[in-house]
Design an enzyme around this catalytic site. Structure first.
Site, short mmCIF file in Angstrom:
data_model
loop_
_atom_site.label_atom_id
_atom_site.label_comp_id
_atom_site.label_asym_id
_atom_site.label_seq_id
_atom_site.Cartn_x
_atom_site.Cartn_y
_atom_site.Cartn_z
N TYR A 67 80.61 21.65 46.73
CA TYR A 67 79.54 22.41 46.07
C TYR A 67 80.12 23.07 44.83
CZ TYR A 67 76.27 26.17 45.05
OH TYR A 67 75.41 27.02 44.42
N GLU A 84 73.61 23.91 39.01
CA GLU A 84 74.13 23.73 40.37
C GLU A 84 74.31 22.25 40.67
OE1 GLU A 84 72.91 25.91 44.40
OE2 GLU A 84 71.59 24.22 43.98
#
Lengths: 290, 403
Positions: B125, B213
């Site tokens: 991530y 993101e």
């Protein structure tokens, strides 16, 4: 002593000859504010509103010994204007401009570090010290002289609070609109600190809104440095998460920056938190009587 | 401003950020064509169909009235046709869309990133966002990719790393290396990750993102580092210097009344309560919503009419609020500073008369410059409008209206 500005402040207006600059500079002068000149690149040497116009802030400071600047420059050029004022040694810069990109403000914040310049705003109504100096766009007549300081992220809500304070039989020392953007020059805590140290202020009204951690930071500082009563209000108790409510910074990002979370911390730190914006003035009057 | 995954990936490619390759399409036929292209390029008959909407949770979300997920693997051209047909033009409901869901107008036909190779694949991530308190951008990353990052932050906070970027120097080489080391990478994947992070940060700054993101950030079996999904949010204040990015706005993703309000320069957010409101200033508008709730109602909207509350803006505000059949009363709350209350009152009366047939109670609270004159104008207008000067009086009138 007053907070940040008084009748002796020497004020210049950046973006002096534009529509906004002209309108609000006129209002400031009518209020009795000591406006000593303005800056508009390539209009140096002329006069506007019977005040001298300069090409650069440095020229204006040299000629007028200005120590305060108010900025009405469009968003694309506002960050540059703030840095120019700081470079010229202006001690207090008030930036009214709304809509400055965040990356620009990151640069400004870094540029100001280690310099003796305090920035108020951007995206704010400015500062008023009642019956002395109005460095902003607020309607001056609401702010009757008194001993209550106001720090707020919002414009009209500041006027609302000031009006209630006056109707409750009190008055305003200084009101500081710190602005509703995610990155601003002077935080809630710093503004509260100025009022705590001001011998002309007896009580402080702190108005915040959803988003960020400034109110919580201020509350923790107040708990450790309590010397005067503080009444607090947080706008946005009914705002949905993840939506921007008008102000660029008014957005709930997580559990910590909701109105409920902020109000809880503020109450725990000894602040008199009101749930309704209609109760700000009368609550201040009643806590001062205690 | 939110972008679709396919738009964000196109932008990242311009900054040399490797992404899962794909082609966005809006018909089944084009989906088949895209599949043939991708199959030729990758020599792999697997591909992924990804619904393009402005909401997360697409993989677990389902198309209304069916079991079709918003992201699905296809093994053949027949699969591509079936899945695209199931998704295109239908409504996808995810954990972030609410029960109403969102209509899918485009699907992204994307390469399968799980292709076989010498090494195991890995999911990470990584996001870049603003740390408001520090006034700096921060890169947040974790070895726990492909999962809900809020859950990771809650359950295993030690697995989330943060790297702040100093505004003067920008992202430094040692910082990019630190990130790659902390993700446990070595060899080619390490080098690729350093390049990825460096280029991604350049994209974040260059595009004036407010949030970027990558979840998952993916290591392929042949040691490439690529963005498999991308959520990109742009700073609206910066769109003035990116007209090309402003053109990427997809208004079909937004509430139509909010889009209409924007055309009148009104700042409007639709909510689901029963009392509409029209206010000058964002802070006072939020405070007015709060007061409606405390008076026993629920706010139906946020509406900041800005500095100039005149007959045109008031009329537009009325029209927009009245579109909502749930609205049982409207509170207009104006603190007149520079704008005079009697002018606003005249505007309210004019707008009210022009619209006619407003069958719900209107409460007008005008305070500030010429408030008394304004109240007199409203009271003598003969309209069924209640007026107030103090905020507490307005609150009482709302209480009465919703009782």
């Amino acid at each position: 002593m007053s907070v940040l500005v008084n009748k002796n402040s020497k004020i210049i207006v950046q973006g002096f000859t534009g529509t906004e600059g002209t309108f609000h500079a006129t209002q400031m002068i009518e209020y009795g504010t000591n406006v000593v000149g303005g800056v508009t690149p390539n209009k140096g040497g002329t006069t506007h509103l019977n005040k001298p116009v300069f090409n650069t802030v440095a020229d204006a400071v040299k000629a007028t010994q200005a120590d305060v600047s108010i900025i009405f420059v469009p968003p694309a050029f506002a960050a540059d204007a703030i840095m120019e004022a700081a470079d010229a040694g202006i001690g207090l810069v008030v930036c009214i401009t709304e809509g400055i990109p965040v990356q620009d403000m990151i640069k400004v914040k870094n540029y100001l570090q280690g310099r003796n310049t305090r920035l108020i705003g951007p995206n704010c109504p400015g500062i008023i010290t009642a019956e002395e100096a109005k460095v902003g766009i607020m309607p001056g007549f609401i702010f009757k002289k008194g001993r209550i300081g106001i720090v707020s992220k919002s414009g009209t809500l500041t006027y609302e609070a000031a009006d209630q304070v006056v109707k409750a039989g009190l008055g305003i020392s200084t009101a500081i609109g710190i602005g509703g953007d995610p990155i601003i020059g002077t935080t809630t805590k710093e503004a509260v600190e100025l009022f705590m140290n001001d011998d002309e202020t007896d009580g402080i009204i702190m108005i915040g809104e959803i988003g960020g951690s400034m109110e919580a930071d201020a509350a923790k500082w107040i708990k450790d440095n309590y010397r005067k009563p503080v009444v607090g209000f947080i706008a946005g108790q009914t705002a949905p998460a993840g939506r921007r409510m008008g102000h660029a910074g008014a957005i709930i990002g997580g559990a910590d920056d909701t109105a409920a979370a902020k109000m809880k911390i503020m109450a725990e730190c000894g602040i008199n938190v009101v749930a309704s914006p209609a109760d700000i003035g009368k609550t201040m009057a009643s806590v001062l009587k205690k | 401003m939110n972008l679709h995954e396919y738009q964000a990936k196109e932008l990242l490619k311009k900054y040399n950020v490797p992404v899962q390759e794909g082609i966005a399409v809006d018909t089944v036929m084009a989906a088949e064509e895209a599949y043939r292209n991708i199959k030729n390029q990758t020599n792999n008959s697997f591909a992924v169909v990804k619904a393009q909407i402005h909401a997360g949770g697409r993989g677990k979300g389902k198309i209304q009235g069916s079991e079709q997920r918003g992201v699905a693997v296809a093994k053949s051209i027949e699969d591509i046709s079936t899945i695209s047909k199931n998704i295109l033009g239908h409504t996808l409901v995810t954990i972030q869309t609410g029960a109403a869901g969102k209509k899918v107008n485009k699907v992204l036909i994307a390469q399968d990133v799980y292709y076989p190779g010498p090494n195991p694949v890995k999911e990470f991530y990584l996001s870049i966002l603003l740390d408001r308190a520090k006034g700096q951008n921060v890169i947040m990353y974790s070895t726990e990719g492909g999962m809900n990052i809020e859950d990771v932050a809650h359950d295993t906070p030690e697995k989330i790393y943060k790297e702040w970027v100093h505004p003067a120097g920008g992202l430094q080489g040692f910082q990019a290396r630190k990130i790659a080391f902390n993700l446990g990478l070595s060899g080619e994947a390490f080098k690729n990750c350093v390049k990825f992070v460096t280029n991604l940060y350049n994209a974040y700054v260059g595009l004036d993102c407010s949030m970027l993101e990558i979840n998952p950030l993916f290591k392929t079996s042949d040691e490439k580092i690529i963005a498999v999904d991308c959520k990109m949010n742009l700073d609206e204040n910066a769109l003035m210097r990116h007209p090309d990015l402003a053109a990427l706005r997809d208004v079909t993703e937004e509430d139509p009344t909010e889009v209409e309000a924007g055309q009148y320069n009104l700042n409007f957010v639709k909510l689901d309560g029963n009392v509409g409101c029209m206010v000058n200033g964002a802070g006072l508008a939020m405070a007015t919503m709060d007061m409606i709730k405390l008076s026993g109602g629920e706010p139906a909207n946020f509406l900041d009419v800005g500095g100039t509350a005149n007959a045109q803006t008031v009329e537009a505000g009325f029209r927009i609020i009245l579109k909502d059949p749930n609205v049982k009363a409207i509170l207009i709350n104006i603190f007149g500073g520079i704008v005079r209350c009697d002018r606003v009152a005249a505007g309210v009366i004019e707008a009210y008369k022009k619209l006619g047939n407003i069958h719900i109670p209107i409460i007008v609270r005008l305070q500030g410059t010429n408030a008394a004159e304004a109240k007199k104008l409203i009271d003598e207008s003969g309209l069924t409008v209640e007026s107030a000067i103090l905020l507490s009086e307005a609150a009482d009138l709302v209480k009465k209206a919703v009782a």
